[in-house]
Design a protein around this motif. Structure first.
Motif, PDB file in Angstrom:
ATOM      1  N   GLN A 404       0.848  -1.190   0.107  1.00 27.14           N
ATOM      2  CA  GLN A 404       0.100   0.015  -0.126  1.00 27.14           C
ATOM      3  C   GLN A 404       0.767   1.407  -0.042  1.00 27.14           C
ATOM      4  O   GLN A 404       0.385   2.186  -0.443  1.00 27.14           O
ATOM      5  N   LYS A 405       2.119   1.026   0.572  1.00 26.96           N
ATOM      6  CA  LYS A 405       2.962   2.223   0.314  1.00 26.96           C
ATOM      7  C   LYS A 405       3.313   2.884  -0.771  1.00 26.96           C
ATOM      8  O   LYS A 405       3.841   3.901  -1.286  1.00 26.96           O
ATOM      9  N   TYR A 406       2.930   1.870  -1.851  1.00 28.50           N
ATOM     10  CA  TYR A 406       3.373   2.164  -3.361  1.00 28.50           C
ATOM     11  C   TYR A 406       2.221   2.959  -4.185  1.00 28.50           C
ATOM     12  O   TYR A 406       2.292   3.343  -4.979  1.00 28.50           O
ATOM     13  N   LEU A 407       0.891   3.207  -3.410  1.00 31.44           N
ATOM     14  CA  LEU A 407      -0.050   3.486  -3.854  1.00 31.44           C
ATOM     15  C   LEU A 407       0.146   5.011  -4.368  1.00 31.44           C
ATOM     16  O   LEU A 407       0.604   5.822  -3.563  1.00 31.44           O
ATOM     17  N   GLY A 408      -0.424   5.374  -5.660  1.00 33.93           N
ATOM     18  CA  GLY A 408      -0.030   6.751  -6.404  1.00 33.93           C
ATOM     19  C   GLY A 408       1.379   7.064  -6.572  1.00 33.93           C
ATOM     20  O   GLY A 408       1.755   8.023  -7.193  1.00 33.93           O
ATOM     21  N   ASP A 455      -3.072   0.415  -7.767  1.00 32.42           N
ATOM     22  CA  ASP A 455      -4.000  -0.432  -6.769  1.00 32.42           C
ATOM     23  C   ASP A 455      -2.993  -1.347  -6.063  1.00 32.42           C
ATOM     24  O   ASP A 455      -1.854  -1.974  -6.792  1.00 32.42           O
ATOM     25  N   ALA A 456      -3.283  -1.796  -5.025  1.00 28.56           N
ATOM     26  CA  ALA A 456      -2.250  -2.797  -4.052  1.00 28.56           C
ATOM     27  C   ALA A 456      -2.999  -3.840  -3.222  1.00 28.56           C
ATOM     28  O   ALA A 456      -3.941  -3.566  -2.732  1.00 28.56           O
ATOM     29  N   LYS A 457      -2.580  -4.879  -3.596  1.00 29.53           N
ATOM     30  CA  LYS A 457      -2.965  -6.310  -2.922  1.00 29.53           C
ATOM     31  C   LYS A 457      -1.940  -6.771  -2.070  1.00 29.53           C
ATOM     32  O   LYS A 457      -0.843  -6.168  -2.348  1.00 29.53           O
ATOM     33  N   SER A 458      -2.298  -7.965  -1.529  1.00 28.48           N
ATOM     34  CA  SER A 458      -1.148  -8.581  -0.766  1.00 28.48           C
ATOM     35  C   SER A 458       0.041  -8.862  -1.662  1.00 28.48           C
ATOM     36  O   SER A 458       1.240  -9.200  -1.249  1.00 28.48           O
ATOM     37  N   PHE A 459      -0.480  -9.419  -2.821  1.00 22.00           N
ATOM     38  CA  PHE A 459       0.755 -10.347  -3.416  1.00 22.00           C
ATOM     39  C   PHE A 459       1.134  -9.378  -4.866  1.00 22.00           C
ATOM     40  O   PHE A 459       1.824 -10.028  -5.448  1.00 22.00           O
ATOM     41  N   SER A 460       0.347  -8.408  -5.108  1.00 26.37           N
ATOM     42  CA  SER A 460       0.889  -7.922  -6.191  1.00 26.37           C
ATOM     43  C   SER A 460       0.178  -6.422  -6.407  1.00 26.37           C
ATOM     44  O   SER A 460      -0.601  -5.989  -5.535  1.00 26.37           O
ATOM     45  N   LEU A 461       0.831  -5.498  -7.560  1.00 25.04           N
ATOM     46  CA  LEU A 461       0.292  -4.496  -7.415  1.00 25.04           C
ATOM     47  C   LEU A 461      -0.309  -4.047  -9.040  1.00 25.04           C
ATOM     48  O   LEU A 461      -0.078  -4.752  -9.958  1.00 25.04           O
TER      49      LEU A 461
END
Ligand code: SAH
Ligand code: SF4
Ligand code: F3S
Length: 465
Positions: A404-408, A455-461
């Motif tokens: 989630q830190k990667y969002l945006g 978008d961010a999930k547990s295993f991929s972006l």
């Protein structure tokens, strides 16, 4: 051919190292025939399969993904946990059936299980339909084993005390990223682990040979190399006058290859010099797989890991502080013999302290012949499963948080190919080894591009250009 006396066959003399055949030695005797190659286990096996594929193609075989079409089937096996055996024997049922339908098909087994004496004995006694068996040390003999296939089983397995062989042919799966072996085997003998037995003691390649291979890959347009070894940080230690892993990394960085990765790092051999070199060069990726195995110093000692919980944490924080935006992943085993609730809780504490980007987690599996397999184990399987479940939930929550830190944000992604699930998308990895699915970028395969994460999930972006 007579079946070799296994005990004798397992000893390899230096003389035997002499005969290494390159691909152009062979005629395409099997032109028009097809090979089916299935690979179990770790990157080491994946890369060995690239050698096996090259050797099969040197004889004229072409690849097929359909078992029933095959004229030769090679199963490259893994022995790390009991379920690896189960998976293989499940698949062997299909091979036996194929052999009934198609008498001339050649069935071959290789890889780490083929190095286990009891497995080879079982194959000789119970699986007569298997034609050839070869170990992890003698893949270079594959063509000869096939050409000289006789009525009886052709078995060539031994352990290697000698040198490593060079000029290995590879049929690489990717044209973007490549595996490069830097060492074979392992000297660590963690008490639970079968690898030192199936792959032999540590043998490092000469640094000039490694650099030569990387330079060749750069020339051929490769963007990324992953340096491979069970314990890359111990690179070169058994050789006289060889550079250490930090210096090797630096030399590889100077070849100009765009991305360098390496697996696996054992915490015990991780030096400050390595951390500094990784931080210094932009083309050494800020991603480290640093297996913890357990958060309890008592269990770590029983595992023979040579570090305590405190030493692991100190190293972890040093890496985090010195290498900007580094991602760290790990391996954890639960249910090692006599791991108490309290010991397991310490593992959870370390996971909470480190907040790993992700982790491979396993229930301990006793491997015959290893010291840990002799320890009486009183923990019921339900307890082990419960611990694994609990650990996975915690790990996944941190993976999601890390993603989630990667969002945006906009990040550099090396695009590797078209997504299997959706052919309008491509996939690739960030510098920190996060999988990203990208929209509308099919013309960017093989390129490093800026991707905005949507978008961010547990295993991929997910992301877009
Ligand atoms: N050389 C690497 C690991 C190679 S095996 C290292 O030292 O980190 C990959 C992982 O499999 C290990 O890190 C360990 O977590 C797991 N593993 C190895 N032997 C195992 C066993 N007997 N039971 C359960 N997991 C095991
Ligand atoms: Fe196995 Fe330990 Fe060697 Fe890793 S370092 S391969 S876990 S013995
Ligand atoms: Fe398995 Fe052998 Fe790798 S046991 S994990 S394939 S080194």
């Amino acid at each position: 051919m007579n079946l070799p006396d296994l005990k004798k066959a397992r000893i390899r003399t230096d003389k035997e190292v002499e005969y290494i055949y390159l691909n152009d030695h062979y005629q395409k005797l099997f032109s028009g025939q097809k090979y089916f190659l299935k690979t179990y286990g770790c990157q080491m096996n994946v890369h060995d399969s690239e050698e096996i594929a090259a050797r099969l193609e040197s004889l004229g075989f072409n690849k097929t993904e359909v078992l029933e079409e095959a004229d030769i089937v090679i199963l490259n096996t893994c022995a790390i946990r009991e379920n690896a055996h189960d998976k293989l024997y499940g698949f062997l049922g299909r091979c036996k059936h194929l052999k009934k339908e198609k008498k001339d098909v050649i069935i071959g087994i290789c890889g780490c299980m083929a190095q286990e004496e009891n497995v080879v004995e079982e194959i000789m006694n119970k699986h007569q339909y298997i034609d050839i068996v070869f170990g992890t040390h003698n893949i270079y003999k594959l063509q000869d084993l096939i050409i000289n296939k006789k009525e009886k089983q052709n078995i060539e397995v031994y352990s290697c005390e000698g040198d490593v062989y060079e000029n290995v042919p590879y049929k690489r799966e990717s044209q973007v990223k490549a595996w490069v072996n830097i060492q074979y085997g392992c000297d660590k003998f963690c008490t639970y682990c079968i690898v030192p037995y199936t792959r032999g003691k540590q043998r490092s390649r000469k640094s000039q040979e490694i650099i030569k291979e990387v330079e060749e890959l750069v020339k051929n347009g490769y963007k990324e190399v992953t340096l491979l070894g069970q314990n890359v940080n111990a690179y070169g230690k058994e050789l006289k006058d060889e550079i250490n892993f930090a210096k090797l990394l630096e030399e590889v960085a100077k070849t100009g290859i765009e991305r360098i990765r390496f697996v696996t790092s054992h915490p015990w051999d991780f030096t400050d010099e390595m951390i500094e070199i990784i931080a210094k060069y932009d083309n050494i990726m800020p991603y480290i797989h640093l297996p913890l195995q357990s958060g309890s110093s008592k269990i770590l000692k029983l595992m023979g890991r040579r570090y305590t919980k405190e030493e692991y944490l100190t190293l972890y924080h040093k890496i985090k502080e010195t290498i900007p935006n580094v991602a760290i992943t790990t391996d954890i085993i639960v249910g090692f013999p006599n791991e108490t609730d309290e010991n397991f809780k310490e593992t959870l504490d370390v996971v909470n302290a480190c907040q790993f980007d992700s982790a491979f987690t396993f229930i301990y599996s006793p491997r015959e012949g290893t010291p840990a397999a002799k320890i009486e184990d009183k923990i019921p399987m339900e307890v082990k499963e419960e611990r694994l479940h609990k650990l996975n939930e915690l790990i996944n929550s941190y993976s999601l948080k890390a993603n989630q830190k990667y969002l945006g944000k906009t990040v550099k992604v090396l695009i590797e190919g078209v997504s299997e699930k959706d052919n309008t998308k491509v996939f690739g990895y960030t510098e920190t080894m996060k999988l990203v699915n990208v929209d509308n970028a099919c013309d960017k395969i093989g390129e490093i591009i800026d991707v905005k994460i949507t978008d961010a999930k547990s295993f991929s972006l997910d992301g877009k250009i």
